[in-house]
Design a protein around this motif. Structure first.
Motif, short mmCIF file in Angstrom:
data_model
loop_
_atom_site.label_atom_id
_atom_site.label_comp_id
_atom_site.label_asym_id
_atom_site.label_seq_id
_atom_site.Cartn_x
_atom_site.Cartn_y
_atom_site.Cartn_z
N VAL A 142 0.84 -1.20 0.00
CA VAL A 142 0.00 0.00 0.00
C VAL A 142 0.88 1.25 0.00
O VAL A 142 0.61 2.21 -0.73
CB VAL A 142 -0.95 0.00 1.22
CG1 VAL A 142 -1.71 1.33 1.31
CG2 VAL A 142 -1.93 -1.16 1.13
N VAL A 143 1.93 1.23 0.80
CA VAL A 143 2.85 2.36 0.86
C VAL A 143 3.50 2.60 -0.50
O VAL A 143 3.62 3.75 -0.96
CB VAL A 143 3.92 2.13 1.95
CG1 VAL A 143 5.00 3.19 1.89
CG2 VAL A 143 3.27 2.11 3.33
N ALA A 144 3.92 1.54 -1.16
CA ALA A 144 4.53 1.67 -2.49
C ALA A 144 3.54 2.22 -3.50
O ALA A 144 3.90 3.02 -4.38
CB ALA A 144 5.06 0.31 -2.95
N LEU A 145 2.27 1.82 -3.38
CA LEU A 145 1.23 2.32 -4.28
C LEU A 145 1.07 3.83 -4.11
O LEU A 145 0.96 4.57 -5.09
CB LEU A 145 -0.09 1.60 -3.98
CG LEU A 145 -1.26 1.84 -4.95
CD1 LEU A 145 -0.91 1.34 -6.35
CD2 LEU A 145 -2.51 1.14 -4.43
N GLY B 46 -1.20 8.34 18.18
CA GLY B 46 -1.17 9.67 17.59
C GLY B 46 -0.10 9.87 16.54
O GLY B 46 -0.05 10.93 15.90
N THR B 47 0.76 8.88 16.31
CA THR B 47 1.80 9.01 15.30
C THR B 47 1.27 8.63 13.92
O THR B 47 0.24 7.99 13.79
CB THR B 47 3.01 8.14 15.64
OG1 THR B 47 2.59 6.76 15.73
CG2 THR B 47 3.62 8.57 16.97
N ARG B 48 2.01 9.03 12.91
CA ARG B 48 1.60 8.76 11.53
C ARG B 48 1.88 7.31 11.15
O ARG B 48 2.95 6.77 11.46
CB ARG B 48 2.35 9.67 10.56
CG ARG B 48 2.07 11.15 10.72
CD ARG B 48 2.99 11.96 9.81
NE ARG B 48 2.82 13.38 10.02
CZ ARG B 48 3.60 14.32 9.49
NH1 ARG B 48 4.63 13.96 8.72
NH2 ARG B 48 3.38 15.59 9.72
N THR B 49 0.93 6.71 10.46
CA THR B 49 1.16 5.39 9.90
C THR B 49 2.11 5.51 8.72
O THR B 49 2.39 6.60 8.22
CB THR B 49 -0.15 4.76 9.42
OG1 THR B 49 -0.72 5.61 8.39
CG2 THR B 49 -1.15 4.61 10.56
N ALA B 50 2.60 4.38 8.25
CA ALA B 50 3.48 4.39 7.08
C ALA B 50 2.75 4.94 5.86
O ALA B 50 3.34 5.64 5.02
CB ALA B 50 3.99 2.97 6.80
N ALA B 51 1.45 4.65 5.76
CA ALA B 51 0.66 5.16 4.63
C ALA B 51 0.56 6.68 4.68
O ALA B 51 0.69 7.36 3.65
CB ALA B 51 -0.73 4.52 4.63
N LEU B 52 0.30 7.23 5.85
CA LEU B 52 0.19 8.69 5.97
C LEU B 52 1.54 9.35 5.71
O LEU B 52 1.61 10.40 5.06
CB LEU B 52 -0.32 9.07 7.35
CG LEU B 52 -0.45 10.58 7.62
CD1 LEU B 52 -1.30 11.27 6.56
CD2 LEU B 52 -1.04 10.83 9.01
N ILE C 147 -14.48 18.73 18.26
CA ILE C 147 -13.25 18.88 17.49
C ILE C 147 -12.25 17.80 17.85
O ILE C 147 -12.31 17.20 18.92
CB ILE C 147 -12.62 20.27 17.71
CG1 ILE C 147 -12.39 20.54 19.20
CG2 ILE C 147 -13.47 21.37 17.08
CD1 ILE C 147 -11.67 21.84 19.50
N ALA C 148 -11.33 17.56 16.91
CA ALA C 148 -10.29 16.55 17.10
C ALA C 148 -9.12 16.91 16.18
O ALA C 148 -9.25 17.77 15.30
CB ALA C 148 -10.83 15.15 16.77
N PRO C 149 -7.95 16.26 16.35
CA PRO C 149 -6.81 16.58 15.47
C PRO C 149 -7.07 16.19 14.02
O PRO C 149 -7.62 15.13 13.73
CB PRO C 149 -5.67 15.72 16.07
CG PRO C 149 -6.07 15.49 17.48
CD PRO C 149 -7.56 15.36 17.45
N GLY C 150 -6.67 17.09 13.11
CA GLY C 150 -6.68 16.79 11.68
C GLY C 150 -5.30 16.34 11.24
O GLY C 150 -4.45 15.99 12.06
N LEU C 151 -5.05 16.37 9.92
CA LEU C 151 -3.77 15.91 9.39
C LEU C 151 -2.79 17.05 9.13
O LEU C 151 -1.61 16.80 8.90
CB LEU C 151 -3.99 15.08 8.12
CG LEU C 151 -4.85 13.82 8.29
CD1 LEU C 151 -4.91 13.02 7.00
CD2 LEU C 151 -4.33 12.95 9.44
#
Length: 435
Positions: free
Chosen positions: A141-144, A170-176, A224-228
């Motif tokens: 998925v990351v490569a895509l 709260g950390t970023r996934t590899a996809a993000l 409200i909540a954290p966005g990207l």
């Protein structure tokens, strides 16, 4: 006194040992004097290497207010162009939708109609037969994602996007992180509706009505909540703005989270934000710009209130820089600045539903080319709600900094720097009686 050669040799060696011992003790004494008395010597800590400083993203954002029509060629073509033009590979996330694949495929088809080679990214909380947490770390998925020069987030529920792309800690996934790589490397990140809401570091989550948020406030983890955070940590973003009368709900969030600038984009319209932080409005309508840098609240007043906020309307074709705060009107308005000494109208400007469809824009346009110096809008709710006797007065005033522009081609205006004050009012109950 006679000494044999062996004795002399022994004395010479003894003398050397005494001299060497004296040198050692002298060195130790000097070292001891250089140290604080009674304190043990601590080994020096290794200095950690400096953290790498990431360059600002070189890409572009296309932030769409929702309701993007298939025939809005200006917006669709701009996304494809910013992704590289004809044949551009654009990965589409349908993560916000209850049916991610169908939602993404509809957008893929539209992008391909405008020359792209778009594709579905199989990642979503509600995607059947898939573990979204594993998918978000899957190398395939990351490569895509890395193979794309553009990313598009469809509409739906923005909480599903962040749930799919952000780890529980709260950390970023590899996809993000891969999406950020595309953006940092010069690609485009586009999003509509929910896909626009995620662009700032704070987003609406489980939002109440605008009026209820003014009456009851906003809470982290609820409304409200954290966005990207693609647009940066200094700008708040909202969408469906004019059609749904949402401009007022931005203000409690901005005050709570410390934002000075807020941008709300209308439906079928987009804001294009480049690496220099120039904002350009394209599409059907426009955007509202809120500036709270000089705004104040009065704690002595019971209920939500704000004074000296600044509100502007940016029409299609207009540009605004988020760093310099410079405004550039669209070419059809550049030579048609309104003359405040020759207003077009003189009538009172008022609305009893400032949160209605396009009501705030109508009021601002009617005021900027009017002999009147201020205008009033009222907001009140259902007589059966929790606070039936509470409403709000919105007062818009012209200042020496207020400016208006009119198009020479169509009936369209840009309105800059009106002052806005909001204060609670008490409504008489019952609000009306039958005659």
């Amino acid at each position: 006194m006679n000494f044999s050669g062996f004795t002399c040799q022994r004395l010479f060696v003894l003398w050397l040992l005494v001299f060497a011992s004296f040198g050692v003790h002298a060195a130790q004494g000097a070292a001891a004097k250089a140290q604080p008395t009674g304190k043990a010597v601590k080994p020096a800590k290794a200095v950690p290497p400096p953290k790498p400083v990431l360059a600002p993203p070189a890409g572009n954002l296309v932030i769409i207010g929702g309701g993007l029509r298939a025939d809005n060629a200006e917006v669709w073509q701009r996304i494809v162009l910013l992704a590289g033009g004809k044949g551009a590979r654009i990965g589409v996330f349908g993560s916000a939708s209850i049916n991610p694949e169908n939602a993404a495929q509809n957008t893929v088809n539209k992008l391909n109609q405008y020359g792209a080679q778009a594709f579905f990214i199989p990642l979503g909380v509600t995607l059947p037969n898939s573990d979204y947490r594993k998918a978000a770390e899957d190398p395939e998925v990351v490569a895509l994602i890395h193979s794309a020069t553009g990313i598009y987030f469809t509409g739906g529920d923005q909480a599903r996007i962040t749930k799919a792309l952000v780890r529980q800690d709260g950390t970023r996934t590899a996809a993000l992180e891969a999406v950020w790589d595309v953006y940092r490397d010069g690609g485009v990140v586009a999003g509509s509706s929910a896909g626009a809401a995620i662009m700032s570091t704070t987003m609406f989550y489980d939002a109440k009505s605008t009026l209820d948020m003014l009456k009851q406030g906003v809470t982290d983890g609820n409304e409200i909540a954290p966005g990207l955070g693609f647009v940066g940590d200094d700008v708040f973003i909202d969408q469906h703005l004019l059609v749904r009368g949402r401009f007022a709900r931005m203000i409690p969030v901005m005050l709570k989270k410390g934002y000075q600038i807020g941008l709300g984009i209308d439906e079928n319209t987009a804001m294009v934000v480049n690496a220099k932080r120039d904002v350009e409005i394209i599409g059907y309508s426009g955007a509202l710009l809120l500036d709270l840098s000089a705004a104040i609240t009065d704690r002595a007043i019971k209920g939500f209130n704000i004074s000296n906020a600044t509100i502007s309307y940016l029409d299609r074709g207009d540009k605004f820089n988020l760093v310099t705060r410079d405004f550039t009107p669209s070419p059809d308005k550049a030579d048609n600045k309104l003359d405040p000494n020759q207003p077009d109208t003189r009538g009172v400007v008022y609305t009893n539903d400032i949160l209605g469809n396009n009501a705030v824009l109508d009021l601002m346009v009617n005021l900027i080319d009017n002999a009147q110096q201020d205008a009033i809008g009222i907001a009140f709710g259902n007589p059966r709600d929790s606070y039936p006797d509470m409403g709000f007065e919105f007062r818009f005033s012209k200042t020496i900094n207020s400016v208006g522009y009119s198009s020479t081609e169509v009936e369209a205006y840009s309105v800059l720097k009106l002052r806005m004050d909001i204060r609670p009012i008490q409504l008489q109950q019952p609000l009306y009686r039958y005659r």
